[in-house]
Enzyme design. Structure first.
Site, PDB file in Angstrom:
ATOM      1  N   HIS A  86      58.683  39.151  37.179  1.00  6.91           N
ATOM      2  CA  HIS A  86      57.514  39.318  36.302  1.00  6.91           C
ATOM      3  C   HIS A  86      57.641  40.492  35.339  1.00  6.91           C
ATOM      4  CE1 HIS A  86      53.330  38.934  35.162  1.00  6.91           C
ATOM      5  NE2 HIS A  86      53.052  40.158  35.578  1.00  6.91           N
ATOM      6  N   ARG A  98      51.706  45.097  44.615  1.00  7.45           N
ATOM      7  CA  ARG A  98      52.370  43.829  44.347  1.00  7.45           C
ATOM      8  C   ARG A  98      53.647  43.603  45.152  1.00  7.45           C
ATOM      9  NH1 ARG A  98      51.936  42.759  37.996  1.00  7.45           N
ATOM     10  NH2 ARG A  98      49.750  42.292  38.345  1.00  7.45           N
ATOM     11  N   HIS A 131      56.068  39.042  40.743  1.00  7.16           N
ATOM     12  CA  HIS A 131      54.635  38.787  40.891  1.00  7.16           C
ATOM     13  C   HIS A 131      54.448  37.902  42.118  1.00  7.16           C
ATOM     14  CE1 HIS A 131      50.505  37.672  40.075  1.00  7.16           C
ATOM     15  NE2 HIS A 131      50.464  38.573  39.112  1.00  7.16           N
ATOM     16  N   SER A 163      50.595  47.467  32.285  1.00  7.85           N
ATOM     17  CA  SER A 163      51.679  47.250  31.323  1.00  7.85           C
ATOM     18  C   SER A 163      51.171  47.156  29.883  1.00  7.85           C
ATOM     19  CB  SER A 163      52.488  46.006  31.671  1.00  7.85           C
ATOM     20  OG  SER A 163      51.637  44.909  31.791  1.00  7.85           O
ATOM     21  N   ASP A 211      66.971  41.695  25.284  1.00  5.24           N
ATOM     22  CA  ASP A 211      67.865  42.024  24.159  1.00  5.24           C
ATOM     23  C   ASP A 211      67.863  43.522  23.817  1.00  5.24           C
ATOM     24  OD1 ASP A 211      68.166  39.216  23.990  1.00  5.24           O
ATOM     25  OD2 ASP A 211      66.421  39.098  22.675  1.00  5.24           O
ATOM     26  N   GLU A 229      41.996  44.327  40.523  1.00  3.62           N
ATOM     27  CA  GLU A 229      43.340  43.817  40.840  1.00  3.62           C
ATOM     28  C   GLU A 229      43.973  44.689  41.911  1.00  3.62           C
ATOM     29  OE1 GLU A 229      45.695  43.066  37.323  1.00  3.62           O
ATOM     30  OE2 GLU A 229      44.227  41.641  36.565  1.00  3.62           O
ATOM     31  N   ARG A 282      55.058  48.784  39.253  1.00  2.00           N
ATOM     32  CA  ARG A 282      53.954  49.005  38.315  1.00  2.00           C
ATOM     33  C   ARG A 282      52.612  48.562  38.891  1.00  2.00           C
ATOM     34  NH1 ARG A 282      51.460  45.544  35.083  1.00  2.00           N
ATOM     35  NH2 ARG A 282      53.054  43.912  35.261  1.00  2.00           N
TER      36      ARG A 282
HETATM   37  C1  SIN Z   1      48.168  39.288  36.384  1.00  2.00           C
HETATM   38  O1  SIN Z   1      47.271  38.834  35.692  1.00  2.00           O
HETATM   39  O2  SIN Z   1      48.235  39.184  37.611  1.00  2.00           O
HETATM   40  C2  SIN Z   1      49.275  40.008  35.699  1.00  2.00           C
HETATM   41  C3  SIN Z   1      48.808  41.310  35.228  1.00  2.00           C
HETATM   42  C4  SIN Z   1      49.938  42.287  35.259  1.00  2.00           C
HETATM   43  O3  SIN Z   1      51.089  41.910  35.277  1.00  2.00           O
HETATM   44  O4  SIN Z   1      49.644  43.471  35.314  1.00  2.00           O
END
Ligand code: SIN
Length: 517
Positions: free
Chosen positions: A335, A274, A230, A375, A209, A112, A370
């Protein structure tokens, strides 16, 4: 001792499962058990398991994505504890995908954005969150913990002991009305606040909340201005998430002229951090009159897509899109919240007896942006750590080591008062203001306009409130706090982009903290 856990994503489920072995645990969740951001997580969970990877590189990637604001000790804790956390999840019944079905040793690892190695473990291809959540729900149901579903925690109950307010319970709202529940400690694990924004990948329950009730109780919050968008949500109502893992496998982004645009923006192209990809898409969309950009996964082949991304392929099909045959329209959506209730590396907050773990918390591990798939890992690691100290005496003169290392650049006090004659807040209007003015790109004028609009609303009177009115009241308080933090950070960094201050100011590599005035 009596432990109340609020929320049933991975952080809440794990905290409850672990705490139930030793304590009297009640887990409170406002929907059905497991309904949370976790359940919808696709890409996976990042941890070092391959022999050619290292914790040092995971730390380095996390710090790079975090744009200078990560607190290194939290990042080191996160990454070091990663491999053992995966073993723990396996012990609780999580079945991660393996490289070869017959080979029980090596995990199938995804790639990723901003990772230097393929290190993303996944379950059922792209159903990682559901896989983890289902296993922990089953484990919790076998434990002694009491589970209260369809019950909303509306506020914390504090008692003054030796002039220091301590958490001694929570007020809850359910079909039985309002009730007070006592506890020795409360663990907030109630997730983020994607519902602050008009477009979000998050489910309806994400109304922040936990952060709101901690704010009203006087807790210190941090990094609220950093909301991650995202890059690739399907451009349809509901903003269905198209996992970054699809780009990790080779899908590319193209504009309406069919041209790739990420290569000229960042050396990692579609796998840049991101915030970089989300802003590039926004720019491209502006240049093409608001039309979404396209994600082209056609090169990956139908067989591979069906096997690696079964949920995404099926979701696209439901919208009449064939992921294997045509580029699909994508757009950024809110996101993940890097900010939240400030904690130490055991989830302890500034209020004795109050812990916070998972997305509701902010311990400095994510900085300003992040790293993908950190996460779920953060939730597991810090939920676990918090259960180690639940019954330990609260440290005398508790303070945050992070803020000694990274002295806050501003300590804001946010005014939560409202005019009792103002109109009751309308959620869609609030979300639209936040999207338009406190979203991907911000500037002073817009932020002031948002602050004025938000100040012009009030929450529904308590005596008349339904579930959603409590949520709206929380969103209203949080909108004030996020806008105040976004106004105060006069630079651009990670997910916080200011059109009027586009540069990163090295002197501002420090958090902004907030508490109620
Ligand atoms: C995703 O699958 O792109 C989200 C994963 C993430 O938020 O770390």
């Amino acid at each position: 001792m009596k432990v109340i856990v609020v929320g049933s994503g991975v952080a809440g489920l794990l905290a409850a499962v672990k705490a139930a072995a030793k304590h009297e645990v009640t887990l409170i969740t406002k929907d059905v058990l497991g309904e949370s951001n976790t359940h919808y997580a696709q890409g996976g969970i990042a941890a070092v398991t391959a022999t050619d990877d290292s914790v040092a590189e995971h730390v380095q990637d996390t710090m790079y994505a975090g744009a200078g604001l990560c607190w290194q000790p939290a990042v080191e804790t996160l990454c070091k504890q990663g491999p053992e956390s995966m073993n723990e999840l396996i012990r609780f019944g999580v079945e991660f995908d393996r490289a070869e079905a017959s080979d029980k040793t090596a995990f199938a690892l995804g790639m990723e954005g901003a990772h230097s190695h393929a290190r993303i473990l996944h379950v059922g291809g792209d159903a990682t969150g559901a896989g983890i959540s289902n296993a922990l729900v089953q484990t919790l149901k076998r434990s002694k913990a009491q589970i209260l579903e369809h019950t909303l925690v509306t506020d914390l109950i504090l008692t003054e002991t030796a002039d220091v307010p301590k958490v001694t319970g929570v007020e809850v709202f359910s079909s039985e009305g309002i009730e007070a529940l006592e506890a020795d400690v409360v663990v907030l694990a109630s997730g983020g606040a994607g519902q602050l924004y008009r477009h979000t990948t998050n489910p309806a329950v994400t109304t922040g909340d936990g952060v709101a009730i901690a704010l009203r109780a006087g807790a210190v919050l941090a990094d609220l201005e950093f909301y991650q968008f995202h890059p690739t949500a399907l451009a349809v109502p509901g903003s269905f998430l198209i996992s970054e893992a699809v780009r990790g496998e080779g899908a590319v982004l193209i504009n309406n002229r069919g041209e790739r645009f990420m290569q000229k923006i960042h050396p990692m192209a579609e796998l840049a951090p991101r915030d970089v990809v989300a802003r590039a898409i926004q720019q491209e969309m502006l240049a093409q009159g608001g039309e979404p950009v396209m994600l082209d996964a056609t090169g990956l082949g139908a067989e591979f897509l069906n096997q690696r991304f079964p949920s995404i392929t099926a979701a696209c099909r439901n919208y009449g899109l064939n992921l294997a045959k045509q580029p699909i329209p994508v757009t950024p959506a809110a996101h993940y919240w890097m900010g939240g209730v400030a904690t130490d590396s055991y989830g302890r907050t500034s209020i004795p007896g109050l812990f916070a773990v998972g997305e509701v918390a902010c311990n400095g591990a994510h900085g300003a942006n992040r790293l993908a798939s950190n996460s779920l890992l953060e939730s597991v690691v810090f939920a676990d750590r918090c259960t180690e100290v639940l019954d330990q005496p609260w440290p005398a003169n508790f303070d945050f080591a992070r803020f000694r290392d990274q002295q806050p650049m501003r300590e804001l006090a946010v005014d939560l008062s409202y005019d009792s004659h103002a109109p009751v807040v309308d959620r869609v209007e609030l979300q639209t203001q936040m999207w338009d003015l406190v979203g991907l790109a911000r500037e002073d004028l817009g932020l002031r306009q948002a602050r004025k609009s938000i100040k012009g609303w009030r929450p529904q009177k308590r005596s008349k409130r339904l579930f959603t009115d409590y949520e709206d009241a929380n969103l209203l308080d949080l909108a004030k706090a996020v806008t105040a933090a976004a106004l105060a950070r006069t630079e651009s960094r990670g997910a916080h982009y200011r059109l009027d201050y586009p540069e990163t100011n090295p002197d501002f590599a420090r958090p902004i903290t907030i508490r109620k005035a």
